[in-house]
Scaffold this motif. Structure first.
Motif, PDB file in Angstrom:
ATOM      1  N   HIS A  93       0.668  -1.621  -0.481  1.00 12.83           N
ATOM      2  CA  HIS A  93      -0.077   0.371   0.379  1.00 12.83           C
ATOM      3  C   HIS A  93       0.508   1.427  -0.319  1.00 12.83           C
ATOM      4  O   HIS A  93       0.304   2.187  -0.793  1.00 12.83           O
ATOM      5  CB  HIS A  93      -0.435   0.498   1.085  1.00 12.83           C
ATOM      6  CG  HIS A  93      -1.593   1.156   1.361  1.00 12.83           C
ATOM      7  ND1 HIS A  93      -3.371   0.885   1.079  1.00 12.83           N
ATOM      8  CD2 HIS A  93      -1.814   2.185   1.596  1.00 12.83           C
ATOM      9  CE1 HIS A  93      -4.064   2.445   1.312  1.00 12.83           C
ATOM     10  NE2 HIS A  93      -2.659   3.246   1.781  1.00 12.83           N
ATOM     11  N   GLU A 113      -4.724   2.228  11.004  1.00 10.80           N
ATOM     12  CA  GLU A 113      -4.085   1.106  11.618  1.00 10.80           C
ATOM     13  C   GLU A 113      -5.656   0.550  11.090  1.00 10.80           C
ATOM     14  O   GLU A 113      -5.617  -1.081  10.776  1.00 10.80           O
ATOM     15  CB  GLU A 113      -4.753   0.568  13.085  1.00 10.80           C
ATOM     16  CG  GLU A 113      -4.084  -0.281  13.210  1.00 10.80           C
ATOM     17  CD  GLU A 113      -4.198  -0.903  14.762  1.00 10.80           C
ATOM     18  OE1 GLU A 113      -5.301  -0.098  15.479  1.00 10.80           O
ATOM     19  OE2 GLU A 113      -2.958  -0.947  15.413  1.00 10.80           O
ATOM     20  N   GLN A 114      -6.993   0.874  11.178  1.00 10.50           N
ATOM     21  CA  GLN A 114      -8.479  -0.154  10.241  1.00 10.50           C
ATOM     22  C   GLN A 114      -8.242  -0.045   9.358  1.00 10.50           C
ATOM     23  O   GLN A 114      -9.499  -0.574   9.166  1.00 10.50           O
ATOM     24  CB  GLN A 114      -9.257   0.668  11.692  1.00 10.50           C
ATOM     25  CG  GLN A 114      -9.368   0.288  12.365  1.00 10.50           C
ATOM     26  CD  GLN A 114     -10.461  -1.134  13.271  1.00 10.50           C
ATOM     27  OE1 GLN A 114     -11.439  -1.164  12.705  1.00 10.50           O
ATOM     28  NE2 GLN A 114      -9.718  -1.665  14.506  1.00 10.50           N
ATOM     29  N   ASP A 115      -7.620   0.747   8.506  1.00  9.86           N
ATOM     30  CA  ASP A 115      -8.203   1.132   7.400  1.00  9.86           C
ATOM     31  C   ASP A 115      -8.280  -0.436   6.122  1.00  9.86           C
ATOM     32  O   ASP A 115      -8.633  -0.611   5.066  1.00  9.86           O
ATOM     33  CB  ASP A 115      -6.463   1.382   6.121  1.00  9.86           C
ATOM     34  CG  ASP A 115      -6.982   2.969   7.691  1.00  9.86           C
ATOM     35  OD1 ASP A 115      -7.539   3.282   8.180  1.00  9.86           O
ATOM     36  OD2 ASP A 115      -6.218   3.828   7.814  1.00  9.86           O
ATOM     37  N   PHE A 116      -7.359  -1.175   6.166  1.00  9.70           N
ATOM     38  CA  PHE A 116      -7.454  -2.221   5.743  1.00  9.70           C
ATOM     39  C   PHE A 116      -8.152  -3.168   6.354  1.00  9.70           C
ATOM     40  O   PHE A 116      -9.282  -4.134   4.530  1.00  9.70           O
ATOM     41  CB  PHE A 116      -6.019  -3.798   6.089  1.00  9.70           C
ATOM     42  CG  PHE A 116      -5.797  -4.484   5.651  1.00  9.70           C
ATOM     43  CD1 PHE A 116      -5.521  -4.777   4.408  1.00  9.70           C
ATOM     44  CD2 PHE A 116      -6.467  -6.196   5.733  1.00  9.70           C
ATOM     45  CE1 PHE A 116      -5.649  -5.974   3.358  1.00  9.70           C
ATOM     46  CE2 PHE A 116      -6.561  -7.404   5.553  1.00  9.70           C
ATOM     47  CZ  PHE A 116      -5.706  -6.881   3.462  1.00  9.70           C
ATOM     48  N   GLN A 118     -11.317  -1.852   5.525  1.00  8.56           N
ATOM     49  CA  GLN A 118     -12.169  -0.644   5.046  1.00  8.56           C
ATOM     50  C   GLN A 118     -11.531  -0.827   3.655  1.00  8.56           C
ATOM     51  O   GLN A 118     -12.188   0.143   2.803  1.00  8.56           O
ATOM     52  CB  GLN A 118     -12.131   0.622   5.797  1.00  8.56           C
ATOM     53  CG  GLN A 118     -11.830   0.365   6.930  1.00  8.56           C
ATOM     54  CD  GLN A 118     -13.967   0.402   7.944  1.00  8.56           C
ATOM     55  OE1 GLN A 118     -14.309   0.371   6.411  1.00  8.56           O
ATOM     56  NE2 GLN A 118     -14.148   0.038   9.199  1.00  8.56           N
ATOM     57  N   TYR A 123     -13.115   5.949   1.929  1.00  8.56           N
ATOM     58  CA  TYR A 123     -11.691   6.706   2.808  1.00  8.56           C
ATOM     59  C   TYR A 123     -11.328   7.578   1.179  1.00  8.56           C
ATOM     60  O   TYR A 123     -10.571   8.200   1.760  1.00  8.56           O
ATOM     61  CB  TYR A 123     -10.774   5.272   2.547  1.00  8.56           C
ATOM     62  CG  TYR A 123     -11.030   5.069   4.275  1.00  8.56           C
ATOM     63  CD1 TYR A 123     -10.168   6.052   5.232  1.00  8.56           C
ATOM     64  CD2 TYR A 123     -12.214   4.008   4.756  1.00  8.56           C
ATOM     65  CE1 TYR A 123     -10.420   5.202   6.712  1.00  8.56           C
ATOM     66  CE2 TYR A 123     -11.455   3.824   6.330  1.00  8.56           C
ATOM     67  CZ  TYR A 123     -11.942   4.736   7.141  1.00  8.56           C
ATOM     68  OH  TYR A 123     -11.486   4.096   8.304  1.00  8.56           O
ATOM     69  N   GLU A 127      -6.724   6.386  -1.386  1.00  9.98           N
ATOM     70  CA  GLU A 127      -6.793   4.828  -0.536  1.00  9.98           C
ATOM     71  C   GLU A 127      -6.960   4.023  -1.124  1.00  9.98           C
ATOM     72  O   GLU A 127      -6.293   2.758  -0.738  1.00  9.98           O
ATOM     73  CB  GLU A 127      -7.384   4.607   0.692  1.00  9.98           C
ATOM     74  CG  GLU A 127      -7.096   5.818   1.914  1.00  9.98           C
ATOM     75  CD  GLU A 127      -5.426   5.969   2.026  1.00  9.98           C
ATOM     76  OE1 GLU A 127      -4.974   4.826   2.656  1.00  9.98           O
ATOM     77  OE2 GLU A 127      -4.591   6.597   1.534  1.00  9.98           O
ATOM     78  N   ASN A 131      -4.393   0.514  -2.552  1.00 12.35           N
ATOM     79  CA  ASN A 131      -5.342  -1.131  -2.171  1.00 12.35           C
ATOM     80  C   ASN A 131      -4.748  -1.695  -3.007  1.00 12.35           C
ATOM     81  O   ASN A 131      -5.219  -3.080  -3.577  1.00 12.35           O
ATOM     82  CB  ASN A 131      -6.034  -1.258  -1.453  1.00 12.35           C
ATOM     83  CG  ASN A 131      -6.632  -1.021  -0.061  1.00 12.35           C
ATOM     84  OD1 ASN A 131      -5.254  -1.084   0.981  1.00 12.35           O
ATOM     85  ND2 ASN A 131      -7.638  -0.302   0.463  1.00 12.35           N
ATOM     86  N   ILE A 195     -23.105  -7.369  11.335  1.00 10.84           N
ATOM     87  CA  ILE A 195     -22.113  -7.562   9.735  1.00 10.84           C
ATOM     88  C   ILE A 195     -20.974  -5.866   9.588  1.00 10.84           C
ATOM     89  O   ILE A 195     -22.035  -4.996   9.996  1.00 10.84           O
ATOM     90  CB  ILE A 195     -23.651  -7.321   8.536  1.00 10.84           C
ATOM     91  CG1 ILE A 195     -24.276  -8.942   8.245  1.00 10.84           C
ATOM     92  CG2 ILE A 195     -22.257  -7.139   6.966  1.00 10.84           C
ATOM     93  CD1 ILE A 195     -24.853  -9.111   7.241  1.00 10.84           C
ATOM     94  N   LEU A 196     -20.319  -6.132   9.948  1.00 10.80           N
ATOM     95  CA  LEU A 196     -19.553  -4.430  10.033  1.00 10.80           C
ATOM     96  C   LEU A 196     -19.459  -4.457   8.223  1.00 10.80           C
ATOM     97  O   LEU A 196     -19.595  -3.084   7.832  1.00 10.80           O
ATOM     98  CB  LEU A 196     -18.095  -5.182  10.438  1.00 10.80           C
ATOM     99  CG  LEU A 196     -17.275  -5.320  11.693  1.00 10.80           C
ATOM    100  CD1 LEU A 196     -16.841  -5.880  12.256  1.00 10.80           C
ATOM    101  CD2 LEU A 196     -17.978  -3.692  12.609  1.00 10.80           C
ATOM    102  N   THR A 213     -24.994  -2.926   4.385  1.00 12.72           N
ATOM    103  CA  THR A 213     -24.677  -2.223   5.447  1.00 12.72           C
ATOM    104  C   THR A 213     -25.463  -0.406   5.822  1.00 12.72           C
ATOM    105  O   THR A 213     -24.910  -0.428   7.249  1.00 12.72           O
ATOM    106  CB  THR A 213     -23.594  -2.503   5.876  1.00 12.72           C
ATOM    107  OG1 THR A 213     -22.336  -2.573   4.603  1.00 12.72           O
ATOM    108  CG2 THR A 213     -23.728  -4.332   6.155  1.00 12.72           C
TER     109      THR A 213
END
Lengths: 289, 107
Positions: A93, A113-116, A118, A123, A127, A131, A195-196, A213
């Motif tokens: 990335h 940190e959480q982006d992966f 997402q 974003y 981003e 990816n 569900i996320l 979602t």
């Protein structure tokens, strides 16, 4: 002009070089070596001069501009996380940011940190581009399709084989497969009963098998493997009748990840979807309800 | 996306050993509301509900909503684009600055 290459084009250029230098069997890709050598060769006055890992809680990676008196860029990353697959993706990335965005963001780019997880959220374009570059670099489509043909059925062992081969996470490998498969399949990532996010293959999406979602909270079915409480890592497969996940029978393969504290469920549906009228009458109702 | 608030809530709830259901019951909130606080990013969380949740977790609403120290100019110079407004702890920031400095000191 190479500065306007798309993410896919950059990844393809590098894959081409790797195929020529190392042969077709060059997986998993050593991103650290490739990024440094490729950038030094391609942009000798502005290379990635160093890539350094350290235990950096709350941080994934960043592309830093060299300090005064030095040339080029550095990638700093957190090597304190247990998933080598995620580290690999982070490095890909950041390498993507270097190739695609360093001229637009001359002061560098830092990533959280959480982006992966997402992957597909809002974003923003850069981003997403980084990816896409990382996915294409680490898992070239032609090679991936040789591992799993577009028409092939799939199971957890096959996905695991790919995540090992490319040294990426299970989710990254599954998303890559979902993008080209001809099978009807839905990836659902959930936590604590809801569900996320979810992603359908194109054939599943076109036949009504999807979760939205963004439209509100969606609880996972009580009878699903994803709803089972469990400690530690576990993986299992279960056949469900109509009305559990969707108004049609399917196979659920779920991996409970203690590390990230969520459940990864891959739902495999028949490639002969029930006719629309039957889906309407389905016991489970519509997925988005 | 999860936020600093969400991560704090989740950590404190787990430390207490509460399930979502249990915390919802104790704080007279709903399970789905707490899940959204933890995992999504509700634009304006209700102060009243949050205060009850904070009370059950033995913390304060100020702690939950505190985003940490504001962005310093030094940080802003480090990186102009943030993928996510997520505060790194000070130790991590210091370590990264040191990594940059070591690079500058190399000959």
């Amino acid at each position: 002009m190479s500065s306007s290459f798309s993410p896919e084009r950059w990844a393809y250029e590098i894959t081409h070089v790797l195929n020529a230098v190392l042969g077709a069997e060059h997986f998993p890709i050593n991103v650290t070596a490739v990024a440094q050598e490729y950038s030094a060769h391609k942009f000798p006055n502005d290379p990635i001069a160093r890539i350094v890992g350290d235990n950096l809680p709350g941080f994934d990676g960043a592309l830093y501009k060299a300090p005064e008196g030095k040339k080029g860029w550095a990638i700093f990353y957190n090597n304190g996380i247990r998933s080598t697959g995620r580290i690999n993706f982070t490095l890909g990335h950041e390498f993507g940011h270097y190739l695609l965005h360093r001229l637009v963001y001359p002061d560098g780019i830092r990533c959280g940190e959480q982006d992966f997880v997402q992957w597909d959220s809002t974003y923003g374009q850069i981003e997403h581009q980084a990816n896409v570059f990382a996915a294409n670099l680490l898992m070239p489509l032609d090679d991936f399709r040789r591992q799993i043909a577009p028409s092939s059925k799939i199971d957890l062992d096959l996905i695991s084989h790919c995540s090992d081969r490319y040294r990426v996470s299970l989710i990254a490998a599954t998303l890559r497969w979902l993008a080209y498969t001809e099978r009807r399949a839905v990836l659902v990532v959930s936590r604590d009963g809801y569900i996320l996010w979810a992603r359908s293959s194109t054939p599943a999406l076109k036949t009504g098998a999807y979760y939205r979602t963004s439209a509100g909270l969606i609880a996972i079915p009580v009878a699903s493997l994803a709803a089972q409480r469990s400690t530690g890592e576990s993986r299992a497969t279960k056949d469900h009748g109509a009305g559990v996940w969707f108004p049609e029978p399917l196979t659920e393969m779920t991996v409970l990840s203690e590390q990230y504290d969520f459940a990864i469920s891959l739902l495999l549906l028949s490639n002969d979807p029930p006719p629309f009228e039957e889906r309407l009458r389905g016991v489970g109702g519509f997925p988005s309800s | 996306m999860s936020t600093a608030l969400g991560e704090k809530l989740r950590r404190l709830r787990k430390e207490k050993g509460y399930s979502l259901d249990r915390l919802a019951e104790l704080s007279e909130s709903s399970k789905s509301y707490i899940w959204e606080l933890e995992n999504k990013n509700p634009p304006r969380p209700s102060a009243e509900k949050l205060a009850k949740i904070a009370h059950q977790l033995d913390t304060t609403i100020e702690y939950l909503l505190d985003e940490g120290e504001s962005l310093s100019t030094e940080d802003a110079a480090d990186a102009k684009f943030y993928r996510q407004y997520r505060q790194m702890d000070d130790a991590t920031k210091a370590k990264i600055r040191k990594m940059v400095k070591l690079w500058g000191d190399d000959t």
